[in-house]
Design an enzyme around this catalytic site. Structure first.
Site: not given
Length: 336
Positions: A108, A130, A172, A214, A224, A228, A232, A235, A239, A249
């Site tokens: 946990r 993330k 990026e 960032k 987000e 934020r 993307n 993306h 993606h 990527h």
């Protein structure tokens, strides 16, 4: 060594710039740490990892899946890892994603930090908390948002990076320039990839500027809800095609950024789409590709940015200013 610290909702992340791998032992207790890395990094830096508890994974996006996570957890159990164990992810975005995800779910929650070894991880993937895994063709479908305690930047680790991975990472950087920093965009136009590869001072300044963009965005909108989403840019479609064709990527995101620039031209009257495309091409990134548009759109409709029958698409008003625009799916399909 230069240190920057950003406070987030439940944790702080310290960024150590212009430092060396050897400094890791001053940040974490070697005896209570487990390093997670991949075969490529391990092969290139085995000497540095001598004396550390190390888990070595197969390299590549194809292994960013639950069975890999299960093997990591089994090895942590074999190491006798407990709640005092500190995980250190050393590698690119796949390794940082897996390490952060395992740290969130093992017992946990364990403390963790990263040593990014690729440009992509240094400027983007390792920053912002993330962490997650892919499910089939669906990128990052399962995961958490949980901040690492530190990122340690050792630029000497980039010496073993193949040219393709430099190019991947600059996608990026160009993304950040497009949505947030017109001056950085101009710098990238004036310089070449070789300039940054050969000049450590220039590279360090560029990486630090990207970290500030960032980390600043994440600090203001960690989960987000608004700003934020701008990160993307490129993306959504990127993606979708990335896992369809096992593209790098950065290559996939470049195709996505090109499409988003053209949609920006149609919907917002964006006048600089050709400049965006020219810069991507200058850094060796693809801008046009033949792909199964029906299949890509089907994958895209499962994207996390979809809200009912609309997609929150990231477009450009001008270079340096990205905006979130909800586009109805039927309209988006005809645009793509």
């Amino acid at each position: 060594m230069k240190k920057l610290t950003y406070k987030f909702s439940t944790a702080s992340t310290s960024f150590y710039f212009d430092t060396a791998f050897a400094d890791l032992k001053t940040i974490v207790d070697k005896q209570n740490a487990v390093v997670i890395t991949d075969e490529n990094v391990f092969a290139n830096h085995e000497k540095k990892l001598k004396g550390w508890n190390v888990i070595v994974l197969k390299a590549g996006e194809a292994y960013k899946i639950q069975p890999t996570v299960d093997t990591v957890i089994e090895q942590l159990i074999a190491f006798g890892a407990d709640r005092k164990t500190f995980l250190v992810g050393i590698g690119g975005g796949v390794i940082t994603d897996i390490t952060g995800y395992v740290a969130a779910i093992y017992m946990r929650g364990l403390r963790f930090g990263f040593i990014p070894t690729t440009i992509l991880a240094m400027v983007d993937a390792a920053i912002g908390g993330k962490n997650g895994i892919d499910v089939g063709v669906y990128k990052n479908m399962v995961g958490t948002i949980r901040q690492p305690e530190f990122l340690l930047y050792d630029y000497s680790l980039l010496k073993s990076l193949p040219e393709s991975q430099w190019i991947n990472g600059f996608a990026e950087i160009i993304k950040h320039a497009c949505i947030k920093d017109a001056r950085m965009f101009k710098l990238l136009e004036e310089k070449t990839l070789a300039n940054f590869q050969k000049n450590k001072t220039l590279l360090s300044a560029l990486i630090q500027a990207n970290v500030k963009i960032k980390a600043g965005v994440v600090q203001r909108d960690e989960f987000e809800q608004g700003e934020r989403r701008l990160l993307n840019y490129g993306h959504t479609l990127g993606h979708a095609v990335e896992n369809m064709y096992e593209l790098g990527h950065g290559e996939a995101i470049s195709i996505g950024m090109t499409t988003a620039a053209m949609i920006s031209k149609q919907l917002l009257g964006f006048k600089q789409s050709e400049k965006v495309i020219a810069l991507l091409s200058k850094y060796g990134l693809p801008t046009v590709a033949e792909y199964d548009k029906e299949k890509a759109f089907d994958i895209l409709t499962h994207d996390k940015k979809k809200v009912r029958n609309e997609m929150n698409y990231i477009l450009l008003e001008k270079i340096g200013k990205g905006v979130v625009k909800p586009i109805p799916l039927n309209e988006l399909k005809s645009l793509i």
